[in-house]
Design a protein around this motif. Structure first.
Motif, PDB file in Angstrom:
ATOM      1  N   UNK A  48      54.095  63.008 -29.177  1.00  0.00           N
ATOM      2  CA  UNK A  48      54.934  64.213 -29.197  1.00  0.00           C
ATOM      3  C   UNK A  48      55.988  64.159 -28.095  1.00  0.00           C
ATOM      4  N   UNK A  49      55.590  63.694 -26.909  1.00  0.00           N
ATOM      5  CA  UNK A  49      56.546  63.596 -25.803  1.00  0.00           C
ATOM      6  C   UNK A  49      57.688  62.646 -26.134  1.00  0.00           C
ATOM      7  N   UNK A  50      57.377  61.531 -26.784  1.00  0.00           N
ATOM      8  CA  UNK A  50      58.413  60.555 -27.139  1.00  0.00           C
ATOM      9  C   UNK A  50      59.349  61.141 -28.183  1.00  0.00           C
ATOM     10  N   UNK A  51      58.789  61.821 -29.170  1.00  0.00           N
ATOM     11  CA  UNK A  51      59.598  62.311 -30.291  1.00  0.00           C
ATOM     12  C   UNK A  51      60.397  63.558 -29.947  1.00  0.00           C
ATOM     13  N   UNK A  52      59.967  64.344 -28.948  1.00  0.00           N
ATOM     14  CA  UNK A  52      60.620  65.622 -28.703  1.00  0.00           C
ATOM     15  C   UNK A  52      62.092  65.509 -28.254  1.00  0.00           C
ATOM     16  N   UNK A  53      62.501  64.683 -27.263  1.00  0.00           N
ATOM     17  CA  UNK A  53      61.742  63.966 -26.239  1.00  0.00           C
ATOM     18  C   UNK A  53      61.451  64.881 -25.049  1.00  0.00           C
ATOM     19  N   UNK A  54      60.305  64.599 -24.376  1.00  0.00           N
ATOM     20  CA  UNK A  54      59.907  65.402 -23.221  1.00  0.00           C
ATOM     21  C   UNK A  54      59.242  64.471 -22.218  1.00  0.00           C
ATOM     22  N   UNK A  55      60.069  63.676 -21.535  1.00  0.00           N
ATOM     23  CA  UNK A  55      59.547  62.600 -20.692  1.00  0.00           C
ATOM     24  C   UNK A  55      59.488  62.964 -19.205  1.00  0.00           C
ATOM     25  N   UNK A  56      59.675  64.222 -18.891  1.00  0.00           N
ATOM     26  CA  UNK A  56      59.555  64.657 -17.510  1.00  0.00           C
ATOM     27  C   UNK A  56      58.130  65.071 -17.195  1.00  0.00           C
ATOM     28  N   UNK A  57      57.961  66.317 -16.785  1.00  0.00           N
ATOM     29  CA  UNK A  57      56.646  66.823 -16.392  1.00  0.00           C
ATOM     30  C   UNK A  57      55.622  66.752 -17.529  1.00  0.00           C
ATOM     31  N   UNK A  58      55.967  67.113 -18.785  1.00  0.00           N
ATOM     32  CA  UNK A  58      54.974  67.021 -19.860  1.00  0.00           C
ATOM     33  C   UNK A  58      54.414  65.604 -20.037  1.00  0.00           C
ATOM     34  N   UNK A  76      48.383  52.888 -23.255  1.00  0.00           N
ATOM     35  CA  UNK A  76      49.584  53.682 -23.505  1.00  0.00           C
ATOM     36  C   UNK A  76      50.770  52.787 -23.857  1.00  0.00           C
ATOM     37  N   UNK A  77      50.840  51.631 -23.212  1.00  0.00           N
ATOM     38  CA  UNK A  77      51.906  50.677 -23.553  1.00  0.00           C
ATOM     39  C   UNK A  77      51.733  50.165 -24.986  1.00  0.00           C
ATOM     40  N   UNK A  78      50.482  49.897 -25.375  1.00  0.00           N
ATOM     41  CA  UNK A  78      50.227  49.479 -26.758  1.00  0.00           C
ATOM     42  C   UNK A  78      50.680  50.554 -27.733  1.00  0.00           C
ATOM     43  N   UNK A  79      50.468  51.822 -27.355  1.00  0.00           N
ATOM     44  CA  UNK A  79      50.922  52.930 -28.196  1.00  0.00           C
ATOM     45  C   UNK A  79      52.438  52.925 -28.323  1.00  0.00           C
ATOM     46  N   UNK A  89      63.503  52.267 -31.125  1.00  0.00           N
ATOM     47  CA  UNK A  89      63.291  51.508 -29.898  1.00  0.00           C
ATOM     48  C   UNK A  89      63.879  52.206 -28.673  1.00  0.00           C
ATOM     49  N   UNK A  90      64.965  52.927 -28.842  1.00  0.00           N
ATOM     50  CA  UNK A  90      65.581  53.604 -27.705  1.00  0.00           C
ATOM     51  C   UNK A  90      64.635  54.676 -27.153  1.00  0.00           C
ATOM     52  N   UNK A  91      64.033  55.466 -28.037  1.00  0.00           N
ATOM     53  CA  UNK A  91      63.105  56.516 -27.599  1.00  0.00           C
ATOM     54  C   UNK A  91      61.872  55.911 -26.946  1.00  0.00           C
ATOM     55  N   UNK A  92      61.329  54.839 -27.541  1.00  0.00           N
ATOM     56  CA  UNK A  92      60.146  54.200 -26.972  1.00  0.00           C
ATOM     57  C   UNK A  92      60.464  53.542 -25.632  1.00  0.00           C
ATOM     58  N   UNK A  93      61.666  52.967 -25.510  1.00  0.00           N
ATOM     59  CA  UNK A  93      62.070  52.331 -24.256  1.00  0.00           C
ATOM     60  C   UNK A  93      62.183  53.356 -23.129  1.00  0.00           C
ATOM     61  N   UNK A  94      62.728  54.525 -23.431  1.00  0.00           N
ATOM     62  CA  UNK A  94      62.838  55.573 -22.418  1.00  0.00           C
ATOM     63  C   UNK A  94      61.440  55.980 -21.934  1.00  0.00           C
ATOM     64  N   UNK A  95      60.474  56.058 -22.846  1.00  0.00           N
ATOM     65  CA  UNK A  95      59.107  56.397 -22.459  1.00  0.00           C
ATOM     66  C   UNK A  95      58.469  55.275 -21.655  1.00  0.00           C
ATOM     67  N   UNK A  97      60.050  53.168 -19.697  1.00  0.00           N
ATOM     68  CA  UNK A  97      60.649  53.250 -18.361  1.00  0.00           C
ATOM     69  C   UNK A  97      59.956  54.330 -17.526  1.00  0.00           C
ATOM     70  N   UNK A  98      59.719  55.475 -18.144  1.00  0.00           N
ATOM     71  CA  UNK A  98      59.061  56.585 -17.433  1.00  0.00           C
ATOM     72  C   UNK A  98      57.628  56.219 -17.077  1.00  0.00           C
ATOM     73  N   UNK A  99      56.924  55.546 -17.974  1.00  0.00           N
ATOM     74  CA  UNK A  99      55.547  55.137 -17.704  1.00  0.00           C
ATOM     75  C   UNK A  99      55.505  54.168 -16.523  1.00  0.00           C
ATOM     76  N   UNK A 100      56.453  53.234 -16.478  1.00  0.00           N
ATOM     77  CA  UNK A 100      56.514  52.283 -15.368  1.00  0.00           C
ATOM     78  C   UNK A 100      56.749  53.005 -14.038  1.00  0.00           C
ATOM     79  N   UNK A 101      57.569  54.049 -14.058  1.00  0.00           N
ATOM     80  CA  UNK A 101      57.800  54.844 -12.846  1.00  0.00           C
ATOM     81  C   UNK A 101      56.521  55.534 -12.388  1.00  0.00           C
ATOM     82  N   UNK A 102      55.765  56.075 -13.343  1.00  0.00           N
ATOM     83  CA  UNK A 102      54.510  56.762 -13.003  1.00  0.00           C
ATOM     84  C   UNK A 102      53.491  55.760 -12.461  1.00  0.00           C
TER      85      UNK A 102
END
Length: 239
Positions: A48-58, A76-79, A89-95, A97-102
Motif C-alpha cells: 500500500x505504501x508503494x502504490x499510494x505512494x507513502x514512503x515517509x513516516x507510514x 522486504x527487498x524480495x517483496x 520500477x520507478x515506484x519500487x525503486x523509490x521504496x 531507496x527509502x528502505x536502504x535509508x532506514x
C-alpha cells in the motif's frame, strides 16, 4: 496506517489526537483479520505504501512493524522486487531507496541476494521459457508482440522461487492487492485471485486481503469487493 510501537502512536497523537483515535480504531479492526499471517499483513501494508505512494513516516512505521514480527529487510527487498512488475520500477525503486535509508539509520546490514541467471534476462526467440500461462500470452500477442516480450521477461525474472523468496500465496495476495490500489479489477485481478486459490488459499482467505486493505482506501476496496464477489460467483457456477 499501522500503529504498533508506542513511539509511533505518540508521534501521530502529537500531530492530531482525534486522527490518532480514528487511525488506531481502524488499524485494530483491520489487523484483527484472522485469515492472514502477520507476515502477509506487513507485506500488504508495504505494498500500500508503494502504490499510494507513502514512503515517509507510514513506510518507516510499517518497516518497523515488520522487523518486530520477524520480517527481515531481505524479505522486504524480495517483496519490492516482486511488485516492481505491477507497481512500476520507478515506484519500487523509490521504496528501495527509502528502505536502504532506514537500514542505514538503524545500523542494519545490507542484505545480500543471489544474482539472477543470465538466461532469465534475455528476450526474443532464444529466451528461456516463460511461466506466463498460454491463454494470457495469446491475449497479449493480440495486443502487441513486443509488449508480450516484456511480460515474458518480467514473468521469468520474478518467477524465481525457493529459500529466501515469497510463497506463491504471498505473491498472489500482493499482486491482487496492487490491483485493488490501482483499480485494475478485470483480467489481472481475476488472474491473481485464481493464483491465490490455486496456491491453496480459500475464498475466505482471499476476502481477508480486501478486509485488510480497507484501511488504505475504503472506496477502492468497495469497488474491489464488487469485482471479487462477481468472480467468486462465476467460479462457483462453473463448478
Amino acid at each position: 496506517m499501522t500503529v504498533h510501537a508506542s513511539t509511533d502512536f505518540d508521534t501521530i497523537n502529537e500531530m492530531d489526537p482525534v486522527f490518532a483515535q480514528m487511525a488506531a480504531a481502524s488499524v485494530r479492526h483491520c489487523w484483527a483479520v484472522p485469515e492472514l499471517t502477520d507476515r502477509e499483513k506487513v507485506f500488504l501494508a508495504l505494498v500500500a505504501d508503494v502504490c499510494q505512494p507513502a514512503l515517509g513516516f507510514p513506510f518507516e512505521m510499517h518497516v518497523r512493524a515488520g522487523l518486530q514480527r520477524g520480517v527481515s529487510t531481505a524479505d522486504m527487498r524480495a517483496l519490492l522486487r516482486l511488485i516492481s512488475y505491477d507497481s512500476g520500477y520507478v515506484a519500487a525503486l523509490a521504496a528501495l531507496e527509502r528502505l536502504a535509508e532506514i537500514e542505514a539509520a538503524a545500523g542494519l546490514p545490507r542484505p545480500d541476494a543471489e544474482p539472477l541467471p543470465g538466461e532469465l534476462l534475455e528476450t526474443g526467440p532464444g529466451a528461456a521459457p516463460t511461466p506466463l500461462p498460454e491463454p494470457v500470452r495469446a491475449e497479449l500477442t493480440e495486443l502487441d508482440p513486443y509488449f508480450l516480450e516484456y511480460f515474458d521477461l518480467q514473468s521469468r525474472m520474478r518467477g524465481v522461487q525457493g529459500p529466501g523468496t515469497l510463497s506463491v500465496r504471498e505473491r498472489a495476495f500482493m499482486t491482487m492487492s496492487i490491483d485493488v490500489h490501482y483499480q485494475t479489477l478485470d483480467e489481472t485481478f481475476r488472474i491473481h485471485v485464481g493464483r491465490a486459490l490455486g496456491a491453496g488459499a480459500s475464498p475466505e482467505d482471499v476476502r481477508a486481503v480486501l478486509r485488510f486493505n480497507a484501511q488504505f482506501g475504503a472506496t477502492r476496496a468497495w469497488q474491489a469487493w464488487k469485482a471479487l464477489n462477481a468472480h467468486l460467483a462465476e467460479l462457483t457456477r462453473a463448478h
